[in-house]
Motif scaffolding. Structure first.
Motif, PDB file in Angstrom:
ATOM      1  N   LEU A 117      34.044  34.573  -8.181  1.00 30.94           N
ATOM      2  CA  LEU A 117      33.450  35.527  -9.108  1.00 30.94           C
ATOM      3  C   LEU A 117      33.231  34.793 -10.423  1.00 30.94           C
ATOM      4  O   LEU A 117      34.192  34.272 -11.014  1.00 30.94           O
ATOM      5  CB  LEU A 117      34.365  36.740  -9.301  1.00 30.94           C
ATOM      6  N   ASN A 118      31.977  34.700 -10.836  1.00 26.05           N
ATOM      7  CA  ASN A 118      31.608  33.970 -12.048  1.00 26.05           C
ATOM      8  C   ASN A 118      32.168  32.549 -12.040  1.00 26.05           C
ATOM      9  O   ASN A 118      32.686  32.059 -13.043  1.00 26.05           O
ATOM     10  CB  ASN A 118      32.057  34.732 -13.294  1.00 26.05           C
ATOM     11  N   GLY A 119      32.094  31.894 -10.877  1.00 23.07           N
ATOM     12  CA  GLY A 119      32.518  30.509 -10.755  1.00 23.07           C
ATOM     13  C   GLY A 119      34.012  30.287 -10.571  1.00 23.07           C
ATOM     14  O   GLY A 119      34.446  29.155 -10.398  1.00 23.07           O
ATOM     15  N   GLU A 120      34.791  31.338 -10.607  1.00 22.13           N
ATOM     16  CA  GLU A 120      36.243  31.219 -10.463  1.00 22.13           C
ATOM     17  C   GLU A 120      36.681  31.766  -9.100  1.00 22.13           C
ATOM     18  O   GLU A 120      36.214  32.824  -8.672  1.00 22.13           O
ATOM     19  CB  GLU A 120      36.939  32.004 -11.577  1.00 22.13           C
ATOM     20  N   LEU A 121      37.575  31.042  -8.440  1.00 24.75           N
ATOM     21  CA  LEU A 121      38.090  31.492  -7.152  1.00 24.75           C
ATOM     22  C   LEU A 121      38.760  32.846  -7.337  1.00 24.75           C
ATOM     23  O   LEU A 121      39.662  33.002  -8.163  1.00 24.75           O
ATOM     24  CB  LEU A 121      39.072  30.458  -6.594  1.00 24.75           C
ATOM     25  N   PHE A 122      38.309  33.828  -6.577  1.00 20.41           N
ATOM     26  CA  PHE A 122      38.682  35.223  -6.781  1.00 20.41           C
ATOM     27  C   PHE A 122      39.442  35.793  -5.589  1.00 20.41           C
ATOM     28  O   PHE A 122      40.197  36.745  -5.713  1.00 20.41           O
ATOM     29  CB  PHE A 122      37.379  36.002  -7.028  1.00 20.41           C
TER      30      PHE A 122
END
Length: 159
Positions: A117-122
């Motif tokens: 999500l937005n480049g971050e592992l979610f």
């Protein structure tokens, strides 16, 4: 995307129309799970596990199927391993996967794809099947493509 089969391209169009960036991410994850549950054959569970980085675990998110494990330690089982290694795990026989966590004894094979999500592992998207060797390399390409569609739609979503 020439490697993505027409079946998954059709699903991606349905998914793109179904998801709404103006809704909370949890609503979109619920519809993502429901669509895959309805459209993929030979599966008995599909859903998301979301990261609680403070506790170093994944917790159960929106899903379709039987009740499931509510938390999974990062690095444990297929979901925790896929999250920790930030890569897709396609498991032909879950009984041969070291440390497999059996939430449903009917599951025989599994695919888990990291979710950003937005480049971050979610979290991860997890799909189980009651059939051995259910997920072919072409399914992996297609499911990873669907997850990218989901990620792109969620990129502007706020919590």
């Amino acid at each position: 995307m020439t490697d993505v089969s027409s079946r998954y391209l059709t699903l991606s169009k349905q998914l793109d129309a179904l998801l709404d960036k103006d809704l909370p991410y949890i609503s979109n994850l619920a519809n993502f799970s429901a669509l895959l549950w309805l459209e993929l054959e030979d599966i008995n569970w599909v859903g998301c596990y979301l990261a609680d980085k403070a506790k170093k675990q994944l917790f159960l998110g929106p899903f379709q199927g039987k009740p499931a494990c509510t938390s999974i330690q990062v690095g444990k089982g297929v979901c925790g391993s896929a999250f920790a290694q930030q890569q897709t795990f396609r498991v032909e026989n879950v009984h041969e996967f070291p440390g497999h966590i059996a939430c449903d004894s009917a599951s025989e094979s599994e695919i888990v794809v990291p979710l950003y999500l937005n480049g971050e592992l979610f979290g991860v998207v997890d799909i189980d099947s009651p059939r051995l060797n259910r997920f072919e390399p072409s399914d992996q390409i297609g499911i990873e493509y669907l997850v990218k569609v989901l990620e792109n739609k969620l990129s502007d979503v706020h919590f």
